[in-house]
Every structure is written in C-alpha cells, then in structure tokens.
Design an enzyme around this catalytic site. Structure first.
Site, mmCIF file in Angstrom:
data_model
loop_
_atom_site.group_PDB
_atom_site.id
_atom_site.type_symbol
_atom_site.label_atom_id
_atom_site.label_comp_id
_atom_site.label_asym_id
_atom_site.label_seq_id
_atom_site.Cartn_x
_atom_site.Cartn_y
_atom_site.Cartn_z
ATOM 1 N N SER A 13 50.971 12.606 10.824
ATOM 2 C CA SER A 13 51.580 13.920 10.661
ATOM 3 C C SER A 13 53.022 13.757 10.212
ATOM 4 O O SER A 13 53.560 12.657 10.173
ATOM 5 C CB SER A 13 51.508 14.699 11.969
ATOM 6 O OG SER A 13 52.420 14.137 12.880
ATOM 7 N N ASP B 19 55.518 14.527 11.732
ATOM 8 C CA ASP B 19 56.309 13.989 12.838
ATOM 9 C C ASP B 19 56.303 12.463 12.855
ATOM 10 O O ASP B 19 57.210 11.835 13.369
ATOM 11 C CB ASP B 19 55.748 14.471 14.192
ATOM 12 C CG ASP B 19 55.679 15.969 14.240
ATOM 13 O OD1 ASP B 19 56.448 16.611 13.502
ATOM 14 O OD2 ASP B 19 54.851 16.512 15.004
ATOM 15 N N HIS C 11 47.597 17.643 11.130
ATOM 16 C CA HIS C 11 47.356 18.534 12.262
ATOM 17 C C HIS C 11 46.027 18.231 12.948
ATOM 18 O O HIS C 11 45.075 17.833 12.320
ATOM 19 C CB HIS C 11 47.371 20.000 11.812
ATOM 20 C CG HIS C 11 48.534 20.332 10.949
ATOM 21 N ND1 HIS C 11 49.685 20.877 11.437
ATOM 22 C CD2 HIS C 11 48.726 20.134 9.630
ATOM 23 C CE1 HIS C 11 50.539 21.024 10.440
ATOM 24 N NE2 HIS C 11 49.993 20.581 9.342
ATOM 25 N N GLY D 29 13.905 44.518 7.079
ATOM 26 C CA GLY D 29 14.655 45.740 7.363
ATOM 27 C C GLY D 29 15.076 45.751 8.815
ATOM 28 O O GLY D 29 14.634 44.896 9.609
ATOM 29 N N SER E 252 6.451 47.690 10.595
ATOM 30 C CA SER E 252 5.114 47.510 11.158
ATOM 31 C C SER E 252 4.215 48.690 10.821
ATOM 32 O O SER E 252 3.041 48.516 10.476
ATOM 33 C CB SER E 252 5.190 47.339 12.678
ATOM 34 O OG SER E 252 5.980 46.216 12.989
ATOM 35 N N SER F 155 14.073 39.544 9.642
ATOM 36 C CA SER F 155 14.647 38.509 8.752
ATOM 37 C C SER F 155 15.979 38.943 8.126
ATOM 38 O O SER F 155 16.044 39.221 6.931
ATOM 39 C CB SER F 155 13.644 38.102 7.665
ATOM 40 O OG SER F 155 13.019 39.221 7.077
#
Lengths: 615, 305
Positions: free
Chosen positions: A16, A18, A100, A454, A461, A528
C-alpha cells in the site's frame, strides 16, 4: 539475434501507499530514465502538505499518483500499468495493484501476467495481514518469483536482526503456498538504498539491489508446460485457396513437419508452413503470433486448440475442479449458466458446487455455499460441451478462464483449472435408432416446450391447465411441469435463494428436454425470475423447440388474487425471498409470446395453443 | 549504439506479437470492427500491424478517418495515397452540422472545437456505420491518466466511458461480449512507448507524413508556440508574418492546434537521437490537452478517444 534474457519482464507490485510503494516505483522509474523530464520537474517542484523532502529533491511518489478526477471517479483502486526501461535494454511492464485490504480482485488481475512480484513490507510495521494476502494471491495466480522488498530500513537503523526475522516469517508462508523462488532485499525507497544502487549502510547484505535483480532475472528452470499449445484465433482465407490458422503460440514450439492434434476433435495433421507477413519461419516459439497451414484439410475453427500429438495430449473434458476469484458484484449462483471464456474459446458453463472458500489471509479453507466479490474458492464446473483445458500450473493461457454473465456481459470471475475431472472421452453418448423423427412419425407431432414465466399468481398454472386440456382434446400428447409440483419431488432439496432457483430452472429444463425428445408437448409453469437462467434453459433446445411465454400480470392483480397466500405472508414479513417482493423479477426482453393474465382465459388459451402448434 | 544484453529488436518483437494478437481477437470477436486512422505515426504503425496480422489476406475491416477539415493538407494527401496503395475501405466521418455552422479552431475554444469536430464526429461515424469495436492507437505512456486504461475499453450506450464498468483483464484472454448498446474501443499499442513507435517505424520502414521530419516551413509564433500556416484560412494578426523555420511536428492533428518544434532532424534516425536527448512529454506540444487540469479525463467520459 538470440538472447537468453526475456526481453519483457512482467512485474507486479503489491503493497500500500503506506508501505512506500509509490515512492519505490517512482524512484525506479525516475532513476532508470523512464519518465519524461517535465514530469520529473513537476515532482521536483511540487510538495504535498507535511512533506519532509528538501527543496530541490524529488517527491517520487508524485510520479505515479493518479489525477484528482480519477480519484473522484473511484478508479484509483484500479490496476495501473507503467513501463520501465532497464539499463541492459530489458523492458519491464509494471502492473501496480492497489494495496487496500478488500481488493483481492485487483491483485489477481495484476498478478495474472506476472513473472515477478515485488511485495513491499514496511520494516517498521512488520508483517501484516495484507502481506499474507498478497503472497497468497501471487501464488494462486502463478507468479513464480517473489521479491520481498523490506522497505523503510532507514526507520529501523538498517537493523539486520529485524530484517531477518521478518523475512523468515514471510518465507515460511511462501513455502507453504509453494512459491518456487523467494528473495528478500532490505531497502529504503525514500533514502535510495538498494533500489537502483548498492547500499553503503547495510554492509551485512551482500545480495543484489532491486534494479540489479530485475535486470538479471531469468525464469526458473521450467515448471510450466513446454508442450506445444496454439489456440486458434482467426481462420485466414486468401487467394489461391490459402487457408491458415492465425494465433499465438502460448507454450512450446513448432516447426513445419511436426504433427499436431486438434485437441477438440482428436484429428491430426502435419504443419505445412509457418506464415508471417514477411516470410515463412522455420520455427515458432512461445509468444510469437503466426499463421499455421496444415498438410491436408482438417476441420478447425476459432477457439480450437492445436496441440502437440503424443502421449500427454490434452483431452477434452466437461467437468473441472477450479479456483475462482469472484469479481462480480452479485455473488456466484450455483446452477446458473455463465459463459466460460478461455483464450478465443467460449462455451456455456455451470458451477455445480462450491467445495470451499479460501481465507487469503490465514490460508484456511472454509465450507461455503456462495462466493462474494473478492472471495477466492474452489468449485466444480461443468461445461455444456467438452473442451480441452490444461491445469493452470502447466499453462496460464490454456488453464485460465473467465466467467461472463450472460445478461450483463460483465466478467464475474477469473478461474484457474486445478483438476480435469471427467474426460469426456469416457462418456460417449449412445445414438439410438428410434430417434426423434421416428417418434414424430408414430405420434403425429413433435415435442416442444412452452415455458411460462411470470410473477407468482400471474395465472401461469391456470393458463397451462386450460391449454393442455384444449391440446389433449385435439389428440396432442402433453405434460405440465408445474413449479410447485416439481418442488414436492425432484426438486424438494432446493430452496428459494437465487442459486437454488437457478438449479430449479436447470433441472426443470433438462426434464423438459427429455420429454420433448420423447415427443411430448410440455408446458412449464415456473416463476423463473432470472433472465440468465431462462436463457440457459432455452439453450438446451433447438430453434423452434422452445417458446418463452411471458405471462404479464400487474403485481397488484397478482397480490389481489394471491391463490397460495404468498403475498399475504410476504406482507407480514414471513417470506423474504418472494419474487416481486424481496427478490426481483427480470421481465423477459424478447419473449416469443406475451400473454395477459388479466385477459379472457379462452382467448388466451387459443393464443397459446396456436403458438405451440405453430399456426 | 552500444550492444545491450537485451537488444531493442527483441522488445519490439514482443510488442508486435501482442498487438497482432489483439488485432486477431478483435477481428474475430466483433461483428463490425473498424480501424480508426488518424494519419499520424501511431496510426501508421497501427495500420502496418493490421496488415501483418491478417497476411496473406487483406485487411478484414474498414478504416475510418475523423476529418475535422483542419488537418494539414499533407495529411489528407498522405491518407488518400495510402488508401489507394493498400486498397483500403476508407470511410470518412465529419460533423457536417458543425462544419456548416463554420466551427473552426479560431471561432471556438479548443475544448468545444475538439468536442464538436472530433468527439461528436467520432460518435456519429461509429453510429452511422454500425461499428461495434473501434481500434485506436492510444498508448498508456501518453499521459499519467492513461495508466489505468484497458486494452479492451468498454463504452456504454451513448459511447459513455464508465470507469466502474471497465473489465478486469487477465492473461491474453479478453471478454469481448457486448450487451445491448455497448461498444468497444481497442488499443493494440497500449504497452508501447513513443520511442518504441519510432524505432518500429525505422525498423519496418513504415511510410509516415514528412511533417514529422524537419524542413523549412512557414510558421508564426503565438504564446510561445510555433504554428504552421498551412493554408490561407489562417487569420494572421496585425503585424504577424509567417517566417520560414526548420521545424518538425511531434504529434499531428489540426494544423492550428499542433505546435511545431525547432529541429534539424530530417531522418528518422536523427529524430530518435533528438528524442532520446530531450525527454519531454509528448502531449506537451498539443494544444487541446492544456485547457483545464484533467481535461483528458473529461473528454474521455464524453467519448473522445
């Protein structure tokens, strides 16, 4: 001209800001003359708040920092690519990965091409979690050489003991991970010790400085495959019946007269010519982009792999054990169909199980069902058709792959083949004499699937029931695969999470396919909700054999009807995975038919029956 | 030049192979790719590499030039000559509306001029011909902000560049899949440096416009920048007079926006020697990048290459 040194070295830098990474890279670039003079001048004259760099000195970290706008756009977390010219003429392409904590994915990208990794460790702060993470990802992605750059030695008075203790700890991890080569260099990027010149403050260190190491680096005695591999990218057709296969040699070498096998089909041929723009070559080696011609006509298309014939020929398989680095924002869904892209090849594939998730800091393997962004895990993958893949450790190009979301086209994972699990040659589909056509003749009609999707309560059905009654009366052989009914038997082990829904859809589609082959007209009534899953279902069928039917009913109407009391439960907070409530329903973009669930049932049935019968 | 352990030619070979690989992938994976040809040195290299990638077959896609109508005259002559010599399928895209309105570098600020004549013209050209991938000569060393640019750079509907949607690039494998409305920009020269480009031109003997080499040319000096008076549309200011000076151009674009450098380098070898000793950013001579701190970034978000 022959050279023993790899001309271009792919370097990945991890650590990093740092740890002093920007300063280290900046100094390397500046002191090798790899940055323009005006940028150097900018770094000489600009100072950040709190800078301790004296007037006239260069703030090396400014040379690699991104622009302000870039930071706002959030792409500072992205991999940056830079070049460096070494004094011996070697080019170094640096893939600089952000340090990071959470960006395993970017580390993986940067390491994917890496020959050498420079892993920065802050001498004053010691080994940290991220050090282990960086090492793990480098090892995973096949980086063979890791340079532990122990930076900020100036802050610990160039102390040998601290350095050695730190290096010992890291080397233990590297050895557990199987990194073949690890070297450690004590340095100070800030003071310029052991970066591009030998240090005078650390007489106890007699190894090379960083630049020296990078200049002299040679690949380890080869652990990778030296067997010829050539993925075909493009078929070149030109005047005079010219037909050649263009691509890059990714492993091994090839000469005219050598026998190759098209690994996908098992067909063999002899290399006739190695064609390039200027002239034909007597030999092509790994890394060269060439065009090959064969001695006789063999069926070869883009995506096929040409490989050396012989006992260790790579064979097609359709099951693989692989490590995945998950890149997508949405987690991995079991059973969902993704596009597996490897080199120029692309084939639908499904993740069938997650075996474990790897903790990249501790190295532990945890049981997991899902992989989220930045997770690494071992999975099993099934491809729709057998493909020849190598273990990643043998060859990155033929053992690495991407998973692509089929709807958004995003790259959601990078995969590394670890085991080839099922050679497809062991599973040869038997061809039966009584085939689809024979059944059509007997039954008077062919099989077909109408897939009604749907919201719950949209009327799927009901419509299916009435339509089947109509078709039945006409002498058509039918069957209904109803979502709820299937879940009481075949799919009773599945829940309602996105990944279970994907598996639910996959199984129903496979059963539908069998029934359709048997000559039945199948009506599927299944929520679905995901486009990707429905697209995968469609793929099983040939053109015209599958109808996607969207039952379009406003959600308020569905909730009002609520035949199974689901909407009431969801409203009470008892059904978090309810489609249309807790989970999204992805409306079909191009359905074959749209039915309105609020319309007259007779007319709707008429419409659907006609579509099924192809009238 | 002293003998190096790694000869330059070996580095060029590797860069060349990478570019050819990218070309082949692009030609095979996209429905309707196009090579963006801007006539400059990078485009010349790009075109040469394309010929190499598909030999012995001809170029499998068309070439498009974004014509602002303010290019150096020599550039246009050079373009038409090369197109004829190589039998290119050359498409030309112009922002006709802006041309009709009389937009010029002298009437509009360089930013607005560039947006209209280059960015908008490019977008319109791509849309008009239905291209789904546009190959360009951008390099990562041109500017610090390009260090994070991908080789396959995704554009959202409307040609918008969304940094968050850019795809991670692994190995030699590219995800070239597009969803509805998306398109791709492809940069085969991503890992090349400016010096690589020149050394490659020298090695391969690639034709380039002679504007890159020093010659006495009529120039005026404005705000410390030498501008060539290429035609009579150039409005001379009071007391201004073109002088003949030995100059060359480091980058070529619209002549009123291209700063010349004083030089005597009239061969490519001289030019390379001059570059090695001067070492100044390439875009320093380009007038369009100067406006605003990170103007390159904002232009890219709008769809500039």
């Amino acid at each position: 001209m022959a050279t023993s040194l790899t001309p271009v070295l792919h370097l990945v830098t991890c650590g990093s800001v740092d740890d002093g990474k920007s300063t280290l890279i900046g100094r390397l670039l500046a002191e090798t003359g790899s940055v323009p003079g005006d940028q150097l001048e900018y770094a000489r004259q600009t100072r950040r708040g709190g800078s301790t760099i004296p007037v006239g000195g260069i703030d090396f970290s400014l040379l690699t920092d991104g622009l302000e706008a870039e930071r706002e756009q959030g792409i500072t977390i992205d991999v940056a690519y830079r070049h460096m010219n070494l004094p011996n003429g070697r080019r170094v392409l640096i893939a600089d990965a952000p340090g990071h904590e959470q960006y395993t994915r970017n580390m993986a990208v940067a390491a994917s091409n890496g020959d050498v990794a420079v892993l920065l460790v802050d001498a004053a702060r010691g080994v940290r979690k991220q050090t282990h993470r960086h090492l793990t990802v480098c090892a995973l992605m096949g980086v063979k050489t890791v340079v532990i750059a122990v930076n900020k030695m100036d802050l610990i008075d160039y102390d040998r003991g601290t350095f050695e203790q730190l290096v010992e700890e890291i080397k233990a991890t590297a050895s557990r991970l199987g990194v073949p080569q690890v070297v450690a260099i004590p340095l100070s990027a800030f003071a310029g010790e052991n970066v591009t010149a030998a240090s005078t403050t650390m007489p106890w260190y007699d190894g090379p400085h960083l630049l020296e190491f990078l200049s002299a680096w040679v690949p380890l005695a080869d652990t990778t495959s030296s067997t010829f591999r050539f993925p075909v990218q493009f078929v070149v057709r030109a005047e005079g019946n010219f037909r050649g296969y263009a691509g890059t040699v990714v492993a091994g070498e090839i000469s005219p007269g050598d026998e190759i096998t098209v690994a996908d089909s098992g067909r063999t041929a002899i290399i006739d010519r190695i064609v390039t723009y200027e002239k034909d070559l007597a030999k092509a080696v790994a890394g060269q982009a060439v065009t090959l011609t064969l001695d006789h006509e063999v069926d070869v298309t883009r995506g096929d792999l040409l490989a050396a014939s012989g006992p260790d020929l790579v064979q097609p398989a359709d099951r693989f054990g692989a490590d995945l680095v998950w890149l997508g924002e949405e987690p991995l869904a079991h059973g969902r169909s993704y596009l597996l892209v490897s080199g120029s090849r692309s084939v639908p594939a499904t993740v069938t199980s997650v075996r474990f998730q790897l903790d990249v800091e501790s190295g532990f393997e945890h049981a997991a069902r899902l992989l989220n962004m930045n997770d690494v895990g071992r999975v099993e993958i099934a491809t729709d058709k057998p493909i020849p893949m190598d273990p990643y450790a043998l060859c990155r190009d033929t053992g690495g792959f991407l998973l692509v979301d089929r709807v958004t086209a995003d790259t959601v994972a990078a995969g590394l083949v670890r085991h080839v699990m099922r050679r497809a040659f062991n599973v040869v589909p038997h061809t039966y004499d009584v085939d689809r056509e024979a059944r059509v003749r007997l039954m008077g009609h062919g099989g077909k699937v109408a897939w009604l999707t749907g919201l719950p309560g949209s009327g799927k059905s009901t419509i299916a029931d009435a339509t089947v009654a109509r078709l039945h009366a006409m002498g058509v052989h039918t069957y209904v695969l109803d979502g709820d009914n299937v879940r009481t038997g075949l799919n009773k082990d599945l829940g309602f999470t996105p990944e279970d829904r994907a598996e639910n859809v996959r199984r129903v589609a496979e059963v539908g396919k069998l029934m359709s082959d048997a000559g039945l007209v199948v009506l599927v009534a299944l929520v679905s909700p995901y486009r990707g899953d429905r697209a995968a279902a469609r793929e099983l069928f040939s053109e015209g054999e599958f109808l996607e039917v969207y039952v379009d009913t406003p959600v308020e109407v569905c909730a009002e009807r609520d035949p199974k009391g689901l909407y009431a439960k969801a409203a009470a907070g008892n059904l978090p995975n309810m489609t249309g409530r807790g989970q999204v329903y992805e409306v079909p973009e191009h359905p074959d038919l749209i039915l309105h669930g609020t319309g007259d049932l007779d007319a709707t049935v008429e419409q659907l029956a006609k579509a099924i019968l192809g009238e | 030049m002293t003998e190096l352990a790694v000869p330059y030619i070996a580095v060029l070979d590797e860069l060349e192979a990478e570019a050819i690989h990218i070309y082949r992938e692009t030609a095979a994976a996209f429905r309707n790719p196009v090579l963006l040809y801007s006539i400059g040195k990078d485009s010349s290299v790009l075109l040469h590499l394309a010929l190499k990638a598909f030999a012995p077959a001809p170029l499998p896609f068309p070439v498009m030039h974004i014509d602002t109508t303010w290019k150096f005259r020599e550039m246009i002559e050079f373009r038409d000559l090369r197109a004829e010599q190589l039998g290119l399928d050359l498409r030309i895209a112009k922002n006709e509306a802006a041309i009709a309105e009389g937009v010029s570098p002298f009437t509009h600020g360089t930013h607005e001029y560039t947006r209209l004549m280059k960015t908008v013209a490019l977008r319109e050209g791509i849309d008009k011909f239905g291209f789904d991938a546009a190959i360009g000569g951008a390099r990562r060393d041109e500017e610090r902000s390009r260090a994070k640019e991908r080789i396959f750079s995704l554009r959202e509907p409307g040609h918008r560049w969304d940094p968050r949607k850019q795809r991670p690039e692994f190995w030699r494998t590219a995800n070239t899949t597009l969803s509805e409305g998306q398109s791709m920009r492809v940069f085969p020269l991503s890992n090349w440096t400016e010096l690589d480009v020149w050394r490659y031109i020298e090695r391969e003997v690639i034709p380039i416009p002679s504007l890159y080499l020093a010659k006495p040319r009529p120039v005026v000096e404005r705000d410390g920048v030498l501008i060539m008076v290429d035609d009579d549309r150039f409005p001379l200011r009071e007391g201004e007079q073109a002088q003949m000076r030995s100059v060359r151009f480091r980058t070529l674009g619209c002549y009123p926006l291209s700063g010349a450098v004083e030089s005597t380098a009239d061969t490519i070898a001289d030019l390379i020697a001059e570059m090695e000793s001067s070492n100044v950013s390439e875009r320093a001579g380009r007038l369009i990048d100067g406006e605003g701190g990170s103007s390159m970034e904002s232009k890219k978000a709008e769809g500039y290459f």
